[in-house]
Write a protein that holds these residues in place. Structure first.
Motif, PDB file in Angstrom:
ATOM      1  N   GLY A 253      94.782 -21.573-100.399  1.00  0.00           N
ATOM      2  CA  GLY A 253      94.001 -22.392 -99.475  1.00  0.00           C
ATOM      3  C   GLY A 253      94.877 -23.330 -98.672  1.00  0.00           C
ATOM      4  N   PHE A 254      95.892 -23.907 -99.335  1.00  0.00           N
ATOM      5  CA  PHE A 254      96.802 -24.810 -98.632  1.00  0.00           C
ATOM      6  C   PHE A 254      97.614 -24.050 -97.593  1.00  0.00           C
ATOM      7  N   GLN A 255      98.133 -22.895 -97.958  1.00  0.00           N
ATOM      8  CA  GLN A 255      98.939 -22.125 -97.017  1.00  0.00           C
ATOM      9  C   GLN A 255      98.145 -21.743 -95.770  1.00  0.00           C
ATOM     10  N   SER A 256      96.951 -21.217 -95.953  1.00  0.00           N
ATOM     11  CA  SER A 256      96.144 -20.822 -94.797  1.00  0.00           C
ATOM     12  C   SER A 256      95.679 -22.037 -94.015  1.00  0.00           C
ATOM     13  N   GLY A 257      95.342 -23.119 -94.725  1.00  0.00           N
ATOM     14  CA  GLY A 257      94.878 -24.329 -94.050  1.00  0.00           C
ATOM     15  C   GLY A 257      95.973 -25.006 -93.250  1.00  0.00           C
ATOM     16  N   PHE A 258      97.187 -25.076 -93.802  1.00  0.00           N
ATOM     17  CA  PHE A 258      98.278 -25.746 -93.087  1.00  0.00           C
ATOM     18  C   PHE A 258      98.651 -24.973 -91.824  1.00  0.00           C
ATOM     19  N   LYS A 259      98.598 -23.662 -91.918  1.00  0.00           N
ATOM     20  CA  LYS A 259      98.867 -22.832 -90.742  1.00  0.00           C
ATOM     21  C   LYS A 259      97.836 -23.091 -89.650  1.00  0.00           C
ATOM     22  N   ALA A 260      96.583 -23.318 -90.066  1.00  0.00           N
ATOM     23  CA  ALA A 260      95.508 -23.536 -89.095  1.00  0.00           C
ATOM     24  C   ALA A 260      95.507 -24.952 -88.528  1.00  0.00           C
ATOM     25  N   TYR A 261      95.833 -25.954 -89.350  1.00  0.00           N
ATOM     26  CA  TYR A 261      95.662 -27.346 -88.948  1.00  0.00           C
ATOM     27  C   TYR A 261      96.930 -28.006 -88.424  1.00  0.00           C
ATOM     28  N   ALA A 262      98.103 -27.517 -88.852  1.00  0.00           N
ATOM     29  CA  ALA A 262      99.358 -28.170 -88.476  1.00  0.00           C
ATOM     30  C   ALA A 262     100.020 -27.389 -87.346  1.00  0.00           C
ATOM     31  N   ALA A 263     100.170 -28.018 -86.198  1.00  0.00           N
ATOM     32  CA  ALA A 263     100.741 -27.343 -85.027  1.00  0.00           C
ATOM     33  C   ALA A 263     102.175 -26.903 -85.311  1.00  0.00           C
ATOM     34  N   GLY A 264     102.380 -25.590 -85.444  1.00  0.00           N
ATOM     35  CA  GLY A 264     103.720 -25.064 -85.670  1.00  0.00           C
ATOM     36  C   GLY A 264     104.290 -25.340 -87.039  1.00  0.00           C
ATOM     37  N   GLY A 265     103.483 -25.899 -87.945  1.00  0.00           N
ATOM     38  CA  GLY A 265     103.978 -26.219 -89.278  1.00  0.00           C
ATOM     39  C   GLY A 265     104.089 -24.995 -90.161  1.00  0.00           C
ATOM     40  N   ARG A 266     104.901 -25.096 -91.218  1.00  0.00           N
ATOM     41  CA  ARG A 266     105.023 -23.974 -92.141  1.00  0.00           C
ATOM     42  C   ARG A 266     105.326 -24.465 -93.559  1.00  0.00           C
ATOM     43  N   VAL A 267     104.908 -23.653 -94.524  1.00  0.00           N
ATOM     44  CA  VAL A 267     105.167 -23.941 -95.928  1.00  0.00           C
ATOM     45  C   VAL A 267     106.493 -23.289 -96.301  1.00  0.00           C
ATOM     46  N   LEU A 268     107.492 -24.107 -96.604  1.00  0.00           N
ATOM     47  CA  LEU A 268     108.833 -23.612 -96.904  1.00  0.00           C
ATOM     48  C   LEU A 268     108.933 -22.972 -98.290  1.00  0.00           C
ATOM     49  N   ALA A 269     108.255 -23.559 -99.268  1.00  0.00           N
ATOM     50  CA  ALA A 269     108.447 -23.105-100.648  1.00  0.00           C
ATOM     51  C   ALA A 269     107.205 -23.372-101.480  1.00  0.00           C
ATOM     52  N   VAL A 270     106.968 -22.498-102.443  1.00  0.00           N
ATOM     53  CA  VAL A 270     105.947 -22.695-103.475  1.00  0.00           C
ATOM     54  C   VAL A 270     106.672 -22.619-104.812  1.00  0.00           C
ATOM     55  N   LEU A 271     106.675 -23.726-105.550  1.00  0.00           N
ATOM     56  CA  LEU A 271     107.444 -23.818-106.787  1.00  0.00           C
ATOM     57  C   LEU A 271     106.511 -23.908-107.995  1.00  0.00           C
ATOM     58  N   GLU A 272     106.664 -22.997-108.955  1.00  0.00           N
ATOM     59  CA  GLU A 272     105.913 -23.054-110.208  1.00  0.00           C
ATOM     60  C   GLU A 272     106.650 -23.964-111.193  1.00  0.00           C
ATOM     61  N   ALA A 273     105.958 -24.978-111.692  1.00  0.00           N
ATOM     62  CA  ALA A 273     106.580 -25.903-112.643  1.00  0.00           C
ATOM     63  C   ALA A 273     105.986 -25.789-114.043  1.00  0.00           C
ATOM     64  N   HIS A 274     104.974 -24.921-114.220  1.00  0.00           N
ATOM     65  CA  HIS A 274     104.439 -24.579-115.546  1.00  0.00           C
ATOM     66  C   HIS A 274     103.978 -25.800-116.336  1.00  0.00           C
ATOM     67  N   GLU A 275     103.404 -26.790-115.639  1.00  0.00           N
ATOM     68  CA  GLU A 275     102.859 -27.995-116.275  1.00  0.00           C
ATOM     69  C   GLU A 275     103.908 -28.767-117.086  1.00  0.00           C
TER      70      GLU A 275
END
Length: 348
Positions: A208-230
């Protein structure tokens, strides 16, 4: 003379014992006329709650509800546990027994604990499914044997579970993305720190964040998704590595409650440009980071209400045969400095 009880009130009022419970405890779901009728009969026959009778009722109970939720991260699950136990007390007055078998952390030992619970002849089960692939066969087995399964906080959507109680995770992620887009400049680069992408809640929030940021942030992008396993240590280390590696990053979305190590890493890492944090939920230790601006906003999921509502759904079904909706989504709230004092976790 035998003391009167809720069964007597139910018989005289010609309603179910669940309806009597709602009237006596001021709960919603019945008409005002029915509530007044039940209370009038209770006064007339001199009903008073009896702790000894209640304990005897529990010992004779044939209805058992299993509860399997994590102990850690306790900031979140302690609140959920409080909601579960507050509602469970009402069920216990009606002769329902609750059996608690926690897991240490999300997804850890859940197969063993659920297998053990299902040997206890349950009528219903409340569970936080950490790994849906592991849990789904057990849920299906439970439902096939007549055990109603309520997932809470996160889902096992491919299972035959009766319902889920949570904030819609995809909406949660899109809401965080829209907030982030308002905080960072155009063409901003951001990252997501999550728990485990095998967990439905974490994965859907990320998507949801990835698709939302692409839609709402002009030219923005998600550089990384990091799993931290709680893991606090893993969250801190991976955040430090991220900030050292990605000099242009403007924001981080932490989509689990494990935000304190991220806040610590951000505070310790000297940067030439500001970095915005969007986090998840609220607890006392987060307050200083919201007040000093380290956390720009947090998406609140009300774990207390999630736990309470999960048990309420179970009780209404067991006592009144109430239908169970396939999803029970809570409306998320946004925590900011301006409304911080309004939340239970700060005022409690």
């Amino acid at each position: 003379m035998k003391p009167v009880g809720i069964h007597d009130i139910a018989r005289l009022a010609k309603v179910s014992i669940g309806t009597v419970d709602r009237a006596l405890h001021g709960r919603p779901g019945i008409s005002q006329k029915t509530r007044e009728q039940v209370l009038r009969i209770a006064r007339k026959i001199g009903y008073t709650p009896n702790a000894g009778a209640r304990a005897l009722s529990v010992r004779r109970s044939t209805l058992r509800v299993g509860v399997c939720i994590p102990e850690e991260i306790h900031f979140f699950y302690d609140q959920m546990r409080s909601g579960i136990k507050d509602e469970a007390r009402r069920g216990e007055t009606l002769g329902i027994e609750f059996i608690y078998r926690p897991v240490p952390k999300l997804g850890e030992n859940e197969k063993q604990q659920l297998t053990s619970l299902l040997r206890d002849k349950l009528s219903a089960l409340v569970v936080v499914p950490g790994n849906p692939r592991v849990v789904a066969p057990l849920i299906d087995k439970a439902e096939a044997s007549g055990v109603r399964v309520v997932c809470v906080s996160t889902d096992a959507p491919l299972s035959r579970r009766s319902t889920v109680v949570c904030v819609n995770p995809e909406l949660n992620g899109r809401l965080a993305a829209e907030l982030m887009a308002k905080f960072v400049p155009p063409q901003a680069e951001v990252a997501v720190i999550t728990g485990m992408l095998a967990t439905e809640d974490h994965r859907k929030k990320m998507e949801g964040f990835q698709s939302g940021f692409k839609a709402y942030a002009a030219g923005g992008r998600v550089l990384a998704v990091l799993e931290a396993h709680e893991s606090e240590e893993e969250s801190y280390r991976k955040t430090c590595d991220l900030l050292a590696r990605e000099k242009t990053i403007c924001g981080i979305y932490v989509n689990t409650v494990n935000c304190l190590p991220v806040c610590r890493a951000v505070r310790e890492h000297r940067r030439s440009r500001p970095l915005r944090l969007i986090t998840t939920d609220l607890f006392q230790q987060m307050v200083p980071f919201i007040e000093n601006g380290t956390i720009g906003a947090s998406v609140y999921q009300d774990p207390y209400r999630q736990g309470r509502d999960a048990v309420r759904i179970v009780l209404d079904h067991l006592l009144e045969k109430a239908a169970i909706a396939p999803t029970n989504y809570l409306n998320p709230a946004i925590v900011l400095r301006s409304n911080l004092s309004l939340f239970r976790e700060v005022t409690a």
